[in-house]
Design an enzyme around this catalytic site. Sequence first.
Site, PDB file in Angstrom:
ATOM      1  N   HIS A 108     -28.642  60.254  33.367  1.00 65.09           N
ATOM      2  CA  HIS A 108     -29.430  59.032  33.601  1.00 65.09           C
ATOM      3  C   HIS A 108     -28.939  57.853  32.756  1.00 65.09           C
ATOM      4  O   HIS A 108     -28.634  58.007  31.573  1.00 65.09           O
ATOM      5  CB  HIS A 108     -30.902  59.282  33.242  1.00 65.09           C
ATOM      6  N   GLU A 109     -28.913  56.650  33.373  1.00 65.84           N
ATOM      7  CA  GLU A 109     -28.614  55.394  32.674  1.00 65.84           C
ATOM      8  C   GLU A 109     -27.277  55.434  31.923  1.00 65.84           C
ATOM      9  O   GLU A 109     -27.149  54.873  30.839  1.00 65.84           O
ATOM     10  CB  GLU A 109     -29.748  55.031  31.701  1.00 65.84           C
ATOM     11  N   GLY A 110     -26.278  56.062  32.518  1.00 65.48           N
ATOM     12  CA  GLY A 110     -24.952  56.144  31.894  1.00 65.48           C
ATOM     13  C   GLY A 110     -24.744  57.502  31.257  1.00 65.48           C
ATOM     14  O   GLY A 110     -25.482  57.890  30.360  1.00 65.48           O
TER      15      GLY A 110
ATOM     16  N   ARG B 171     -32.341  52.758  28.215  1.00 67.79           N
ATOM     17  CA  ARG B 171     -31.674  53.896  27.575  1.00 67.79           C
ATOM     18  C   ARG B 171     -32.534  54.515  26.482  1.00 67.79           C
ATOM     19  O   ARG B 171     -32.515  55.734  26.289  1.00 67.79           O
ATOM     20  CB  ARG B 171     -30.307  53.442  27.040  1.00 67.79           C
TER      21      ARG B 171
END
Length: 600
Positions: free
Chosen positions: A438-440, A296
Amino acid sequence: MPKQYLNLRNLYFLLHEVHQASSLCKYAYYQDHNKETFNMVLDAAKSLADKHLHPYLTEMDRKAPRYEHGQIFVHPQVKNLMKLYGEGGWISATATYEEGGQQLPLIVSNLVGFIFGAANYSASVFPFLSTGASNLIRNFGKEELKKTFIPKMYTGEWQGTMALTEPQAGSSLSDVQTTAYPTATGHFLIKGQKIFISAGDHDAVENVVHLLLARIQGAPAGTKGISLFVVPKKRLENGQLVSNDVITAGMYHKMGYKGAPIAHLIFGEKEDCHGYLVGEPHKGLSYMFQMMNEARLAVGMSAVSIASAAYYASLEYAQERPQGRPLSAKNLAEPQIPIIEHFDVRRMLLFQKSVVEGSLSLLMQCSLYADLAKVSEGETKAEYELLLDLLTPVAKSYPSEMAILTTSAAIQCLGGYGFLEDFTPEQFFRDTRIHPIHEGTTGIQGLDLLGRKAMMQDGKAVVLFMTEIRKTLLAVPAVSRLRPRKHELAEASQYLQGITMHLADLAKEGQIEKCLADATLYLEYFGIIAIAWQWLVQGIAAEKALDNDNLSEEEYNFYQGKILTLHYFYEYELPKIKILHRRLESSNYLTVTMKSTYLV
């Protein structure tokens, strides 16, 4: 093509004068490094980016990967880059010497990612996907797995990926359905599909190694039943690579970030896809989340890298483009002035600079916490980990969301030309839109921050964050131009603490939905204050440097630019928390009480 996409002087300032990264070298793990080696790494990264990434920025966008006969073909430069990434040790930089790495601090490695991303975001993702995947094997895999997969991933011959998302599950990993069937020979047979897999297949490497989440047959429902597997596109048999029944079913066509492919993969269609368990069964998600902080932070760094490139493209244009005259000018025979002399263009440039350099500082602060946690013990280690946990969703989301606005401002600086493909800001605008996803997604990050991170250990992480802010406030000299900003940040931090306690009380009363309904707004609120904090940290360092009477004109302008941008953020951005505070304090929970049918 813009001449500049970042300011290396600013990286040195943040690394040494603000965050004092060389202090890490007193720890045994980093003792072989020093200020000079850190600078050499950044210089080498910039040289590589100048020669091999930046020249292909628009070409990789226009000549996107293509999917033909079950194979994805990428720009030919990617193969050359993978070789260069491997030879230069960029993929393995943070690993130990024994594992083939350089034991480089994350704060330096993430700046390398920033440099590569600012030069050419699509070209920058390939090595760091391999870094993340190899880290999972390195930290949790058995020796056989490490020996089989990591060396080739470090040399750039094999690509690493993270294979998490499925069509029916999206961000809800508890609904993962890909299944792993045990066999008598130790491996598992994998059956299922994954979507949106970055670099999930391409012809620039010999093999692609997927770190894949799946359920072992009969595993418990929900996240507790998820395991982690290594699933290569091709497996080794008798020293030769053979098909592992991984099919590339297609490739997604995206609005931006076009130089790197996003694949749809099918595993085990012929019931011959071998997967190799990483660590213990049913602990896959915990392993993945131990690596998620770094992933993140990398997303936030990617967003701010693109925003940096857009800022310098618009700055260059504003300095060179003549148009109009001063508002006070009466004589139309006077020559036109560069648009940077117009107040609104200056405002848009200051907005970009304040977000880019403030976000970058926050991301470096988080990276430093990660480095310190690695070399600390006991309560000190736990506190660094808590601070990192708390700030990660902020450092991921604030740059991601704000980069959309800053790249839009870059387009606006160019006027009609900004909307044309002839100029790069339109590409930067498209490229950066992926990062709030992206990534949550940002919504997930808000729930994570307010629902988990701010509440854990009875709010201890928030208390630690307030302590960090107080340290900065105390560092402001008694006689300083920054004292008004000191008081504004002190007041903002008190507001944040108060609203956090208010929302925590709602949760304690069982009103979870009301507590979390506006978690995304709480995340935005928190982000503005975190960036204001980082600007005051930078301001203290800049003011100290300005006490030197022997500064060159260039250095004087650099530090004055820092002070000016700090004042801009406090005048234009920090006041936004007041309306957010009013909303978060309100007892009108509109989105909770409304009926979805009202939106028809």
